[in-house]
Write an enzyme that holds these catalytic residues in place. Sequence first.
Site, PDB file in Angstrom:
ATOM      1  N   PHE A 111      -1.426  -1.019  -2.170  1.00 57.91           N
ATOM      2  CA  PHE A 111      -0.062  -0.607  -2.496  1.00 57.91           C
ATOM      3  C   PHE A 111       0.647   0.052  -1.325  1.00 57.91           C
ATOM      4  O   PHE A 111       1.880   0.078  -1.266  1.00 57.91           O
ATOM      5  CB  PHE A 111      -0.071   0.323  -3.713  1.00 57.91           C
ATOM      6  CG  PHE A 111      -0.351   1.772  -3.420  1.00 57.91           C
ATOM      7  CD1 PHE A 111       0.681   2.688  -3.273  1.00 57.91           C
ATOM      8  CD2 PHE A 111      -1.654   2.234  -3.328  1.00 57.91           C
ATOM      9  CE1 PHE A 111       0.425   4.023  -3.017  1.00 57.91           C
ATOM     10  CE2 PHE A 111      -1.921   3.568  -3.087  1.00 57.91           C
ATOM     11  CZ  PHE A 111      -0.881   4.467  -2.929  1.00 57.91           C
ATOM     12  N   LYS A 112      -0.120   0.555  -0.371  1.00 55.15           N
ATOM     13  CA  LYS A 112       0.499   1.213   0.780  1.00 55.15           C
ATOM     14  C   LYS A 112       1.397   0.258   1.565  1.00 55.15           C
ATOM     15  O   LYS A 112       2.298   0.687   2.285  1.00 55.15           O
ATOM     16  CB  LYS A 112      -0.578   1.779   1.712  1.00 55.15           C
ATOM     17  CG  LYS A 112      -1.681   2.583   1.017  1.00 55.15           C
ATOM     18  CD  LYS A 112      -1.173   3.882   0.460  1.00 55.15           C
ATOM     19  CE  LYS A 112      -2.253   4.639  -0.295  1.00 55.15           C
ATOM     20  NZ  LYS A 112      -3.192   5.342   0.530  1.00 55.15           N
ATOM     21  N   ASP A 113       1.154  -1.049   1.436  1.00 52.33           N
ATOM     22  CA  ASP A 113       1.950  -2.036   2.168  1.00 52.33           C
ATOM     23  C   ASP A 113       3.431  -1.967   1.807  1.00 52.33           C
ATOM     24  O   ASP A 113       4.293  -2.251   2.644  1.00 52.33           O
ATOM     25  CB  ASP A 113       1.451  -3.458   1.885  1.00 52.33           C
ATOM     26  CG  ASP A 113       0.108  -3.745   2.521  1.00 52.33           C
ATOM     27  OD1 ASP A 113      -0.139  -3.251   3.638  1.00 52.33           O
ATOM     28  OD2 ASP A 113      -0.704  -4.465   1.897  1.00 52.33           O
TER      29      ASP A 113
END
Length: 489
Positions: A111-113
């Site tokens: 999800f950091k993307d």
Amino acid sequence: MNNFYVSTRDKQVHLTSKEAILKGISDDGGLFVWPDLADVKIDLNRVCQNNYKENAVYILSKLLHDFTKEELEQCVNNAYTDTFASKDITPVRKVGDIYVLELFHGPTSAFKDVALTLLPQLMSVALEKTDQKALILTATSGDTGKAALNGFKDVKNIGIEVFYPDQKVSQMQYRQMASQTGNNLKVLAIKGNFDDAQSKVKELFLDKDLNEFAAEHNVMLTSANSINIGRLVPQIVYYFESYKYLVNHDVIKMNDPVCFSVPTGNFGDVLAGYYAYLMGLPVKKFYVASNANHVLTDFLTTGIYDRNRDFIQTISPSMDILISSNLERLLYYMSNQDTEFVKQCMDDLNQKGKYQIPAQMLEKIQSLFGCGYIDDEATKQVIKETYDSNSVILDPHSAIAYKVAKDACEDVIVSLATASPYKFPQDVLDALGIGSTSEFDAMNKLAEICSDPIPGNLAALQTSKIIHKDVISVKEMEESVKDMVEKFV
């Protein structure tokens, strides 16, 4: 309306959004917040008609006031055009009675993307009218490191140094970081856990001598962790996107409140949801899902935040955190922006390892935030049960949120899936009762039963060369940063 960001610990600090993004953390150790956040009201009808990129520009324009619309459109297009495997960027899938928001279709399968494809763009624009370079210092519990390295690789005038806890990330996370190529980066394992790395990085940001040394080389030190407001605000978008899905698929009617279950350790992901709520997203409750390191569950239950406990290494390493940095921002808003109170809490945490909030504030927080936690064995059970019942495979972090969502028994609840199961293939297969001889053997076996194919970035790890092998002590981090400053220039 005031358009300046202030510190959670000093309301006299005033920075524009570009300045706050470049600085990362305030000189007093506080995090940057915008006092007038609750005065923003997002038009839900517009959200439900926009595509993801249009919503990103629309929502960010309400928060990053000194970025022009043209600058934001450029940043968003650069970040999200042909970089995610799903055209929806963050698609929603119904799994049983739970709506799962899939946040792992980006270039590093986590999800950091969503934020770390956009933050480099925002930072580059913010740097344009300065004559400085920026060196990013990032502590990671697993996923942030690779996403930041990928996002900032060879970006002009920006360097990045990543610190991760040695032997305390998954093999896939390790290989993703250790094989990273690029001319402007360094990756180092540190002897200790994530909290050790994160605390030292914060200390380095506030080190006067180190900052003067960097300034002499025309370099400013900054962050890509969620303590950086430019990393946090892009995550607000996918909360509105999930609401759009529910409305457009007739699950709810416009303005109906919904619930969210969020796996978290550093409180950044769920805080983005709270920001969305302040901006008008109809939310009944957020459920904070934790693993065996359940410091947040205890805080939300008792009002006492106490990091004085054993650190437990789990199969959900991105949540193996005892110091939840972004909780400071929640305290700021829940205390009616009382910066002196927040500073006292953070001083107590630093000096005593704990703090306690007043009963009235706890009641206020509990009216919006629920919580729950499960250990590794229960996490594996959820993975197996979800696969047996729905033919869907969840990674260990997403499984925790899914379990907390089920236990909440809400009419409509969205559970955030924060990583691809292929990032943790051996633990997932173990949960399913399937043996494997290595991470890659497990990844290939998982592909035989998983409805989603192996992400290309993970498949490529089978032949990637390990480049970054150094392991250093926490004390050696400062010297490493100085070395990076000199080489970066």
